[in-house]
Motif scaffolding. Structure first.
Motif, PDB file in Angstrom:
ATOM      1  N   SER A   9      47.523  48.529  38.269  1.00 25.34           N
ATOM      2  CA  SER A   9      46.955  48.551  39.668  1.00 25.34           C
ATOM      3  C   SER A   9      45.639  47.732  39.466  1.00 25.34           C
ATOM      4  CB  SER A   9      46.720  49.919  40.080  1.00 25.34           C
ATOM      5  OG  SER A   9      45.854  50.787  39.468  1.00 25.34           O
ATOM      6  N   GLU A  10      45.026  47.436  40.747  1.00 27.29           N
ATOM      7  CA  GLU A  10      44.095  46.472  40.400  1.00 27.29           C
ATOM      8  C   GLU A  10      42.960  46.965  39.390  1.00 27.29           C
ATOM      9  OE1 GLU A  10      42.977  43.591  41.919  1.00 27.29           O
ATOM     10  OE2 GLU A  10      45.121  43.454  42.731  1.00 27.29           O
ATOM     11  N   GLU A  11      42.391  46.263  38.783  1.00 25.50           N
ATOM     12  CA  GLU A  11      41.445  46.594  37.789  1.00 25.50           C
ATOM     13  C   GLU A  11      41.688  47.503  36.660  1.00 25.50           C
ATOM     14  OE1 GLU A  11      37.136  46.755  39.572  1.00 25.50           O
ATOM     15  OE2 GLU A  11      38.379  46.898  41.212  1.00 25.50           O
ATOM     16  N   GLN A  40      53.408  42.552  44.058  1.00 26.91           N
ATOM     17  CA  GLN A  40      52.124  41.607  44.108  1.00 26.91           C
ATOM     18  C   GLN A  40      51.433  41.571  42.883  1.00 26.91           C
ATOM     19  OE1 GLN A  40      51.685  39.622  46.733  1.00 26.91           O
ATOM     20  NE2 GLN A  40      53.623  40.429  47.927  1.00 26.91           N
ATOM     21  N   VAL A  42      48.162  41.774  40.308  1.00 28.10           N
ATOM     22  CA  VAL A  42      47.048  42.606  40.285  1.00 28.10           C
ATOM     23  C   VAL A  42      46.265  42.079  39.343  1.00 28.10           C
ATOM     24  CG1 VAL A  42      48.160  44.843  41.036  1.00 28.10           C
ATOM     25  CG2 VAL A  42      48.089  44.316  38.559  1.00 28.10           C
ATOM     26  N   VAL A  43      45.065  42.196  39.200  1.00 25.18           N
ATOM     27  CA  VAL A  43      44.071  41.486  38.579  1.00 25.18           C
ATOM     28  C   VAL A  43      43.377  42.701  37.489  1.00 25.18           C
ATOM     29  CG1 VAL A  43      41.662  40.348  38.300  1.00 25.18           C
ATOM     30  CG2 VAL A  43      43.499  39.904  40.219  1.00 25.18           C
ATOM     31  N   SER A  44      43.490  42.555  36.293  1.00 25.64           N
ATOM     32  CA  SER A  44      43.015  43.598  35.401  1.00 25.64           C
ATOM     33  C   SER A  44      41.496  43.777  35.340  1.00 25.64           C
ATOM     34  CB  SER A  44      43.621  43.573  33.964  1.00 25.64           C
ATOM     35  OG  SER A  44      43.133  42.354  33.538  1.00 25.64           O
ATOM     36  N   GLU A  45      41.058  44.665  34.567  1.00 29.77           N
ATOM     37  CA  GLU A  45      39.746  44.678  34.266  1.00 29.77           C
ATOM     38  C   GLU A  45      39.035  43.548  33.535  1.00 29.77           C
ATOM     39  OE1 GLU A  45      37.921  47.779  31.320  1.00 29.77           O
ATOM     40  OE2 GLU A  45      37.628  48.816  33.346  1.00 29.77           O
ATOM     41  N   PHE A  49      45.690  38.061  35.357  1.00 25.52           N
ATOM     42  CA  PHE A  49      46.663  38.522  36.597  1.00 25.52           C
ATOM     43  C   PHE A  49      47.817  39.044  35.965  1.00 25.52           C
ATOM     44  CE2 PHE A  49      43.629  35.750  38.746  1.00 25.52           C
ATOM     45  CZ  PHE A  49      43.812  36.228  40.269  1.00 25.52           C
ATOM     46  N   ARG A  76      40.756  56.138  42.018  1.00 27.03           N
ATOM     47  CA  ARG A  76      40.963  55.515  43.221  1.00 27.03           C
ATOM     48  C   ARG A  76      42.227  56.601  44.034  1.00 27.03           C
ATOM     49  NH1 ARG A  76      42.741  50.131  40.950  1.00 27.03           N
ATOM     50  NH2 ARG A  76      41.267  49.569  42.506  1.00 27.03           N
TER      51      ARG A  76
END
Length: 190
Positions: A9-11, A40, A42-45, A49, A76
């Protein structure tokens, strides 16, 4: 041998799982796939991508999951499909492994109730965020890695120990204990 599913998931903290997934795939010869809420990127910490292979909803229909790995990331909201996947795998006694803040998802799904676990997320951090604590704190153990049956949790700084706990649970180095021990010594400089 089944599929190893990694929730992204994002981050998410990608560095916490790269060693584990690399060796599970290349030494253990397991199929590794990622699952996200959407198909879609997601951009990791770390800023990289990642494109999920499947949605979590799709993963719910798989019948050959050997493990679910959940990396850390921000505290989250949790969608119902992830809770359903965690509960399904818990009922099947499938390996559930989460590191750093990743155990938040196991906590919200109710699988940590009465189970020893660890996390990097302190009650003070939860209070500062002003969110409901997802963890049953009475079962918290202040250790780097905790294995309780089919559930493995780890603090974020213990990503090497977490990886080796996964290797051992999944018998990744079966018949190759010397190789496993050498890798550990090399990484830990011992």
């Amino acid at each position: 041998m089944g599929t190893i599913v990694c929730f992204i998931s994002e981050e998410f903290a990608d560095f916490e799982i790269t060693l584990a997934l690399h060796k599970i795939k290349n030494v253990g010869r397991r199929t590794v796939m990622t699952a996200g809420y959407e198909l879609q990127p997601v951009v990791s910490e770390s800023g990289l991508f990642y494109m999920p292979d499947r949605t979590v909803q799709d993963a719910l229909r798989l019948d050959d999951i050997e493990a679910l790995i959940i990396p850390g990331g921000p505290i989250r909201e949790q969608r119902e499909e992830l809770t359903a996947l965690i509960r399904k795998l818990d009922e099947e006694r499938t390996l559930l492994a989460a590191i750093c803040n990743g155990p938040q998802y196991l906590g919200r799904a109710g699988v940590l109730d009465g189970t020893d676990f660890t996390t990097s997320c302190s009650p003070e951090r939860i209070q500062a965020l002003g969110v409901q604590d997802p963890f049953p704190r009475r079962s918290y153990v202040n250790r780097r890695v905790v294995r309780s049956g089919h559930i493995i949790t780890a603090q974020g700084r213990a990503f090497v120990d977490f990886s080796f706990a996964l290797f051992d649970y999944l018998n990744i180095y079966e018949g190759q204990q010397g190789e496993r021990d050498k890798l550990y010594r090399d990484i830990m400089n011992r």
